[in-house]
Design a protein around this motif. Structure first.
Motif, PDB file in Angstrom:
ATOM      1  N   ALA A  30      -3.986  -3.632  99.974  1.00  0.00           N
ATOM      2  CA  ALA A  30      -4.712  -4.710  99.271  1.00  0.00           C
ATOM      3  C   ALA A  30      -6.111  -4.850  99.859  1.00  0.00           C
ATOM      4  O   ALA A  30      -7.107  -4.902  99.126  1.00  0.00           O
ATOM      5  N   ARG A  31      -6.187  -4.912 101.180  1.00  0.00           N
ATOM      6  CA  ARG A  31      -7.501  -5.095 101.811  1.00  0.00           C
ATOM      7  C   ARG A  31      -8.420  -3.911 101.535  1.00  0.00           C
ATOM      8  O   ARG A  31      -9.599  -4.074 101.244  1.00  0.00           O
ATOM      9  N   ARG A  32      -7.868  -2.709 101.622  1.00  0.00           N
ATOM     10  CA  ARG A  32      -8.691  -1.512 101.457  1.00  0.00           C
ATOM     11  C   ARG A  32      -9.225  -1.374 100.031  1.00  0.00           C
ATOM     12  O   ARG A  32     -10.411  -1.107  99.817  1.00  0.00           O
ATOM     13  N   ILE A  33      -8.324  -1.553  99.056  1.00  0.00           N
ATOM     14  CA  ILE A  33      -8.737  -1.375  97.659  1.00  0.00           C
ATOM     15  C   ILE A  33      -9.779  -2.426  97.276  1.00  0.00           C
ATOM     16  O   ILE A  33     -10.795  -2.122  96.662  1.00  0.00           O
ATOM     17  N   TRP A  34      -9.526  -3.686  97.653  1.00  0.00           N
ATOM     18  CA  TRP A  34     -10.453  -4.760  97.283  1.00  0.00           C
ATOM     19  C   TRP A  34     -11.833  -4.486  97.875  1.00  0.00           C
ATOM     20  O   TRP A  34     -12.860  -4.599  97.192  1.00  0.00           O
ATOM     21  N   ALA A  35     -11.868  -4.110  99.141  1.00  0.00           N
ATOM     22  CA  ALA A  35     -13.152  -3.850  99.801  1.00  0.00           C
ATOM     23  C   ALA A  35     -13.905  -2.720  99.098  1.00  0.00           C
ATOM     24  O   ALA A  35     -15.103  -2.818  98.822  1.00  0.00           O
ATOM     25  N   ARG A  36     -13.190  -1.657  98.783  1.00  0.00           N
ATOM     26  CA  ARG A  36     -13.855  -0.508  98.140  1.00  0.00           C
ATOM     27  C   ARG A  36     -14.425  -0.882  96.782  1.00  0.00           C
ATOM     28  O   ARG A  36     -15.555  -0.539  96.454  1.00  0.00           O
ATOM     29  N   TRP A  37     -13.623  -1.565  95.981  1.00  0.00           N
ATOM     30  CA  TRP A  37     -14.090  -1.910  94.636  1.00  0.00           C
ATOM     31  C   TRP A  37     -15.235  -2.915  94.683  1.00  0.00           C
ATOM     32  O   TRP A  37     -16.194  -2.814  93.918  1.00  0.00           O
ATOM     33  N   MET A  38     -15.128  -3.896  95.561  1.00  0.00           N
ATOM     34  CA  MET A  38     -16.201  -4.896  95.636  1.00  0.00           C
ATOM     35  C   MET A  38     -17.514  -4.228  96.038  1.00  0.00           C
ATOM     36  O   MET A  38     -18.583  -4.566  95.531  1.00  0.00           O
ATOM     37  N   LYS A  39     -17.416  -3.270  96.936  1.00  0.00           N
ATOM     38  CA  LYS A  39     -18.637  -2.596  97.397  1.00  0.00           C
ATOM     39  C   LYS A  39     -19.120  -1.560  96.380  1.00  0.00           C
ATOM     40  O   LYS A  39     -20.265  -1.602  95.932  1.00  0.00           O
ATOM     41  N   GLU A  40     -18.209  -0.662  96.015  1.00  0.00           N
ATOM     42  CA  GLU A  40     -18.649   0.498  95.239  1.00  0.00           C
ATOM     43  C   GLU A  40     -18.810   0.199  93.748  1.00  0.00           C
ATOM     44  O   GLU A  40     -19.741   0.688  93.120  1.00  0.00           O
ATOM     45  N   ARG A  41     -17.898  -0.574  93.184  1.00  0.00           N
ATOM     46  CA  ARG A  41     -18.012  -0.805  91.746  1.00  0.00           C
ATOM     47  C   ARG A  41     -18.886  -2.023  91.425  1.00  0.00           C
ATOM     48  O   ARG A  41     -19.649  -2.014  90.474  1.00  0.00           O
ATOM     49  N   TYR A  42     -18.752  -3.077  92.251  1.00  0.00           N
ATOM     50  CA  TYR A  42     -19.455  -4.307  91.896  1.00  0.00           C
ATOM     51  C   TYR A  42     -20.697  -4.572  92.740  1.00  0.00           C
ATOM     52  O   TYR A  42     -21.401  -5.552  92.508  1.00  0.00           O
TER      53      TYR A  42
END
Lengths: 140, 542
Positions: free
Chosen positions: B279-291
């Motif tokens: 959960a922590r890893r996916i959220w961090a990646r998407w918040m940074k890379e996609r948004y």
């Protein structure tokens, strides 16, 4: 034996939105060859009576997880009575043991608790339909 | 020494540690962290959000409580605070959750039963009487009418001299999962999202210590989903709120810091731990890379956890204490920020005081006796744990790809589409039925239910009963409040809410705060918006 095509109306009566149990029960009964009419959430005693009349249902299954059974169970039976319908009502969900005799006395046909197996669910519903169709209410 | 290791050391040295020995029971001193980079506190935060983990601060032991009248729950709150609980968590009754007053025909048999009844600000004043709102953090589990309850909390705080900027807490306000799992909605999805976005804007501007949305997988899991579905649907809903807030012109680095999550801790130990870490890893990646978030705090997936209510058995209920203990341990090893542990009697009724105390003691035992809090992410680097974390991520990304496609490149639109076409409810019902069939077939053993059934006692434990007097009392109270208030003030403030609802550029929060201060009821406020937004009726599918 009731006909394989027994019809049961399943509904969530009142505001309670916990529908995992009733959907699982719907599939169990369907897999056992019954015809299941699932009315969904936020039904009233009136909407259930209307569906039972329209579908000519053999039984009603209500699911309750919010401790409303002592109020809503008898309310359902009163509504059926008023409509002149003699259809067994089965309640499933979280019903403390102490409440079961109260529901029995009120005329609820059966109560299914957490952990009931598919076999138990199907057998209980069939027995309730058998009992009612044999005129159980008059002779009981 | 690598750079990342030096960075971790610097962060760790800055943390204020708890004043306890970090050693084993036998006196063996322990390093704070083992294994490789990225370390705890480092992007993508798989190993935890903070360098020192539970060495600096244990999770908040937040016990959910609410039943009967506001005074009853107020007494339970005080008891939990006295017993060492560190945060309040409020359960509301069904009518309150659905925006209905206690005197509504829909409320029959439900008032005060599964939570506390709140109709007006007067009930909220009783609920938090003699509790210092500046000194506690409060969580409120409510969604459809969340704006009204948040407004009431603001009003109670202000009356007690606590400014809204000093109120700390969380309101669940995760409307999307209502259409997918919990089913406590009032309006259709799009206007509901507008209210959520208004609340995000309002708290970003005026309530810096408040978490305006707690994106919740708990109910998705309870409704029957798999662990991966729980995680995927929840994070996708999170992305939907992010997309909506960005579209409303909000800064992701500002509101992103105040989003929080709520997960289930179920019985499969390593699957749950893998889920929390993923959960922590996916959220961090998407918040940074996609948004495009640039502030690391806006990439952090902070979460509350609750043990799995659905795993509790009515058969041999005492063994639920052991079930809950393993789920608490999984949540701790997964690095949760706060935790509610279920009471052993919850498959039978609402918890008694004693059962709630045992549940809290279970958390205290895991925190203070087992030693798992001495090392940060103690399982990090274990091959199976890392594999499970990767596997969770893989399954979740597959679901994201599906939603992205459904939404034509927008997760928000994908979530709307999945609600409209029955994707979420269908997937959850399929998983629930699969599990049930496995239990039925004996392929899955539930102790005391389909195996090891001997020794079930005849008598039930003492159960908490809510008597009918509650309903009667609450109706009378509502009648009295209505009698004492100024009807003119109510009418004027309600009309202002309707006007605000009609204009998407106006925030609905300020008029709602005015209305609750005039003692307008929850249902009156809901209706003032329903006249503009309409209602939502789910298509019943099995």
């Amino acid at each position: 034996m009731p006909p394989a095509s027994s019809r049961i109306v399943l509904a969530k009566l009142g505001l309670d939105g916990h529908d995992r149990g009733i959907k699982v029960v719907a599939r169990m009964l369907r897999d056992a060859g019954m015809e299941v009419i699932y009315l969904g959430l936020r039904q009233t005693t009136d909407s259930i009576v209307a569906a039972v009349e329209q579908e000519d249902a053999d039984a009603i299954g209500l699911s309750m997880h919010n401790a409303g059974h002592l109020t809503l169970g008898p309310a359902m039976l009163a509504a059926l009575d008023e409509a002149g319908l003699d259809v067994p009502v089965i309640i499933g969900g979280i019903v403390p043991d102490d409440d079961r005799p109260i529901l029995d006395d009120a005329g609820v046909a059966a109560v299914l608790g957490p952990g009931a197996s598919a076999e138990e669910v199907v057998t209980t519903v069939r027995a309730a339909i058998d009992f009612a169709s044999a005129g159980g209410d008059e002779t009981a | 020494m690598s750079d990342r290791s030096d960075e971790w050391r610097a962060d760790y040295d800055e943390a204020r540690l708890r004043d306890v020995p970090f050693e084993t029971m036998s006196g063996v001193p322990l390093d704070a962290v083992h294994g490789d980079a990225p370390y705890p506190g480092q992007y993508p935060f798989t190993r935890g959000l903070h360098a020192a983990g539970y060495r600096s601060r244990l999770w908040t032991m937040r016990m959910f409580a609410g039943f009967g009248t506001a005074e009853d729950t107020n007494a339970r709150f005080k008891e939990l605070l006295r017993a060492g609980g560190t945060g309040l968590s409020t359960a509301f009754d069904m009518p309150t959750l659905m925006g209905r007053d206690s005197d509504s025909p829909w409320a029959l048999g439900e008032v005060g039963r599964a939570g506390v009844a709140v109709d007006t600000l007067a009930d909220m004043e009783d609920l938090f009487a003699d509790i210092d709102l500046g000194g506690v953090s409060t969580s409120m589990t409510i969604n459809g009418p969340a704006a009204t309850l948040m407004a009431m909390y603001v009003a109670v705080g202000e009356k007690a001299g606590v400014a809204r900027a000093d109120l700390a807490g969380t309101i669940q306000n995760d409307i999307l999962k209502e259409y997918q799992a919990q089913k406590e909605y009032i309006y259709p999805p799009r206007p509901s999202m507008r209210i959520v976005t208004d609340m995000v804007k309002f708290t970003t501007a005026e309530m810096p210590k408040w978490h305006p949305v707690s994106i919740s997988g708990y109910h998705i899991r309870e409704a029957g989903s798999t662990a991966a579905q729980e995680l995927a649907f929840t994070l996708a809903n999170g992305f939907a709120y992010v997309e909506a807030a960005i579209a409303a012109g909000e800064d992701i680095n500002e509101f992103g810091r105040r989003l929080s999550f709520f997960f289930n801790s179920h019985s499969d130990f390593f699957e749950e731990i893998g889920k929390f870490r993923a959960a922590r890893r996916i959220w961090a990646r998407w918040m940074k890379e996609r948004y495009g978030a640039t502030d690391e705090r806006a990439m952090m997936c902070r979460f509350h956890t609750q043990t799995a209510g659905v795993s509790l058995t009515a058969q041999q209920p005492e063994i639920n204490i052991a079930r809950v203990a393993t789920q608490v341990l999984a949540a701790a090893l997964g690095g949760t920020q706060s935790l509610h542990s279920d009471s052993f009697d919850e498959a039978l009724a609402l918890p008694t005081d004693k059962a709630a105390r045992i549940a809290l003691r279970t958390q205290q035992l895991v925190a203070h006796e087992t030693g798992v809090v001495n090392v940060v992410d103690p399982l990090g680097g274990a091959p199976f744990v890392e594999w499970m974390t990767d596997e969770m991520e893989r399954q979740v990304e597959e679901i994201f790809a599906h939603l992205d496609e459904l939404g034509d490149g927008s997760i928000l639109e994908g979530v709307y589409a999945g609600i409209d076409n029955g994707y979420f409810v269908g997937a959850i019902a399929d998983s629930a039925y699969r599990f049930e069939r496995e239990v039925n077939a004996g392929r899955r053993i539930i102790v005391g239910v389909n195996e090891f059934t001997g020794g079930d006692e005849e008598t039930e434990p003492n159960l908490l009963r809510i008597d009918h007097a509650t309903e009667e009392y609450q109706r009378k109270r509502l009648e009295a409040v209505k009698h004492d208030r100024s009807q003119e003030a109510v009418d004027t403030t309600l009309a202002a809410i309707t006007v605000a609802a009609q204009d998407p550029t106006v925030n609905v929060m300020p008029p709602i705060i005015d209305a609750v201060k005039a003692y307008a009821t929850e249902e009156e406020i809901a209706m003032a918006m329903e006249s503009v937004f309409g209602t939502y009726v789910e298509t019943a599918i099995v």
